[in-house]
Write an enzyme that holds these catalytic residues in place. Structure first.
Site, PDB file in Angstrom:
ATOM      1  N   SER A   1     153.032  41.222  67.340  1.00  0.00           N
ATOM      2  CA  SER A   1     153.871  40.712  66.321  1.00  0.00           C
ATOM      3  C   SER A   1     153.763  41.437  65.039  1.00  0.00           C
ATOM      4  CB  SER A   1     153.611  39.152  66.113  1.00  0.00           C
ATOM      5  OG  SER A   1     154.343  38.750  65.149  1.00  0.00           O
TER       6      SER A   1
ATOM      7  N   HIS B   1     157.401  42.448  68.889  1.00  0.00           N
ATOM      8  CA  HIS B   1     157.713  41.133  68.423  1.00  0.00           C
ATOM      9  C   HIS B   1     157.989  41.140  67.159  1.00  0.00           C
ATOM     10  CE1 HIS B   1     157.928  36.913  69.393  1.00  0.00           C
ATOM     11  NE2 HIS B   1     157.391  36.626  68.372  1.00  0.00           N
TER      12      HIS B   1
ATOM     13  N   ASP C   1     159.512  38.493  64.111  1.00  0.00           N
ATOM     14  CA  ASP C   1     159.608  36.881  63.854  1.00  0.00           C
ATOM     15  C   ASP C   1     160.606  36.910  62.666  1.00  0.00           C
ATOM     16  OD1 ASP C   1     157.834  35.597  65.508  1.00  0.00           O
ATOM     17  OD2 ASP C   1     156.321  36.862  64.526  1.00  0.00           O
TER      18      ASP C   1
ATOM     19  N   MET D   1     162.218  34.123  60.375  1.00  0.00           N
ATOM     20  CA  MET D   1     162.197  32.883  59.757  1.00  0.00           C
ATOM     21  C   MET D   1     163.215  32.569  58.640  1.00  0.00           C
ATOM     22  SD  MET D   1     158.021  32.437  60.047  1.00  0.00           S
ATOM     23  CE  MET D   1     156.990  33.048  61.511  1.00  0.00           C
TER      24      MET D   1
ATOM     25  N   HIS E   1     162.470  37.157  67.692  1.00  0.00           N
ATOM     26  CA  HIS E   1     162.158  35.521  67.961  1.00  0.00           C
ATOM     27  C   HIS E   1     162.659  34.808  66.749  1.00  0.00           C
ATOM     28  CE1 HIS E   1     158.513  32.218  67.674  1.00  0.00           C
ATOM     29  NE2 HIS E   1     159.727  32.091  68.121  1.00  0.00           N
TER      30      HIS E   1
ATOM     31  N   MET F   1     163.467  31.957  64.578  1.00  0.00           N
ATOM     32  CA  MET F   1     162.845  30.470  63.996  1.00  0.00           C
ATOM     33  C   MET F   1     163.907  30.454  62.910  1.00  0.00           C
ATOM     34  SD  MET F   1     158.815  31.346  64.360  1.00  0.00           S
ATOM     35  CE  MET F   1     159.101  32.953  64.557  1.00  0.00           C
TER      36      MET F   1
ATOM     37  N   MET G   1     155.430  28.388  72.809  1.00  0.00           N
ATOM     38  CA  MET G   1     154.665  28.492  71.580  1.00  0.00           C
ATOM     39  C   MET G   1     153.346  27.783  71.956  1.00  0.00           C
ATOM     40  SD  MET G   1     156.583  30.093  69.216  1.00  0.00           S
ATOM     41  CE  MET G   1     155.344  30.108  67.983  1.00  0.00           C
TER      42      MET G   1
ATOM     43  N   GLY H   1     155.915  29.152  62.723  1.00  0.00           N
ATOM     44  CA  GLY H   1     156.247  29.103  61.421  1.00  0.00           C
ATOM     45  C   GLY H   1     155.085  30.078  60.644  1.00  0.00           C
TER      46      GLY H   1
ATOM     47  N   GLY I   1     151.507  32.807  61.077  1.00  0.00           N
ATOM     48  CA  GLY I   1     150.437  33.597  61.877  1.00  0.00           C
ATOM     49  C   GLY I   1     149.279  33.014  61.419  1.00  0.00           C
TER      50      GLY I   1
ATOM     51  N   ASP J   1     153.356  32.520  72.570  1.00  0.00           N
ATOM     52  CA  ASP J   1     152.945  33.020  71.302  1.00  0.00           C
ATOM     53  C   ASP J   1     152.281  32.157  70.505  1.00  0.00           C
ATOM     54  OD1 ASP J   1     153.632  34.212  68.732  1.00  0.00           O
ATOM     55  OD2 ASP J   1     155.658  33.773  68.707  1.00  0.00           O
TER      56      ASP J   1
ATOM     57  N   GLY K   1     149.811  38.687  66.753  1.00  0.00           N
ATOM     58  CA  GLY K   1     149.998  39.073  65.615  1.00  0.00           C
ATOM     59  C   GLY K   1     148.762  39.298  65.040  1.00  0.00           C
TER      60      GLY K   1
END
Ligand code: DX5
Ligand code: ZN
Length: 244
Positions: free
Chosen positions: A19, A43, A45, A47, A76, A78, A147, A152, A154, A185, A207
């Site tokens: 990640s 990966h 993320d 957000m 991913h 979020m 999850m 939210g 790492g 994850d 990550g």
């Protein structure tokens, strides 16, 4: 030498997806390529400071990453309103686009749209969401992301109690002969990756364990080594298989 024209793409036993959240954001392309020999997917993320309090990267960065690395991008999301935004990630060439079950009233419709747009569709289940209500719609998905932390941030501690969801999903996938990746994850390291694999996961996001300190390729390879001790997980090749 193998005649490539007659080679059938073999589905790898498992997927390792470093990640980028824990990488140096000023050098994302380099950080992506640093794990190219060991990673199956990368990966990413996304957000939005609404679904989760954190704010990371969005579409223009994914678009640039697509051009900077050959690794398949496992996006991913979020974010709120994935019905509005998710397709954009397919359009810039994401390999897999995962949205959260909590964020849409029509997960099947969005999964269909993602597949129609040429990407794989993923469903994410956050810490406080049970998986059971979603088991029946798994045929519409290519990945199910459980999850193992609260989405939210790492660097959080792995929550072993989330593995009950992984076990339930694996039973359902096996019973229905479904073809999808079961991804975990959050808090994955060389110890928890084994627990998750034994519970039935076959795709692993990491990550901090990869980018947290030292050489990310060496760290990713240590995760592979940990998995090689799990029965059924020892047959994976040397990395870089992008056909899954
Ligand atoms: C957090 C993200 C994770 C994050 C995991 O919400 O979804 O992908 O990068 O980080 P670690 O592996 O440090 O727990
Ligand atoms: Zn993630």
């Amino acid at each position: 030498m193998t005649d490539r024209a007659h080679t059938v793409a073999v589905e790898p036993t498992y997927i390792l997806a470093p990640s980028l959240l824990a990488a140096d954001f000023s050098r994302l392309g380099d950080e992506a390529n640093a794990v190219a020999s060991e990673a199956d997917w990368l990966h990413v993320d996304v957000m939005d400071n609404h679904y989760v309090p954190n704010l990371t990267i969005g579409l223009p960065v994914v678009d640039s990453l697509r051009k900077a690395t050959a690794l398949p991008l496992d996006c991913h999301l979020m974010i709120e309103s994935p019905d509005r935004w998710a397709i954009g990630y397919a359009e810039v060439g994401a390999y897999n686009v995962t949205f959260h079950a909590e964020t849409t009233a029509n997960p099947v419709g969005l999964a269909r749209d993602l597949r129609a747009a040429g990407t794989k569709a993923g469903l994410a289940i956050d810490r406080d969401t049970p998986v059971e209500p979603y088991l029946d719609i798994l045929p519409y998905f290519d990945t199910l992301l459980i999850m193992t932390i609260k989405a939210g941030f790492g660097g959080q501690e792995f929550m072993p109690e989330m593995l009950d969801k992984v076990r339930a999903a694996r039973r359902h996938i096996a019973g229905g002969h479904l073809e999808l990746r079961l991804e975990v994850d959050g808090g994955i390291d060389d110890r928890t990756i084994v627990e998750a694999a034994e519970a039935g996961a076959d795709a692993f996001v990491a990550g901090t364990a990869v980018y947290g300190n030292g050489d990310p390729a060496v760290a990713a390879s240590a995760l592979r080594r940990a998995l090689s001790r799990v029965p059924g997980f020892g047959t994976r090749g040397t990395g870089g298989n992008h056909h899954a």
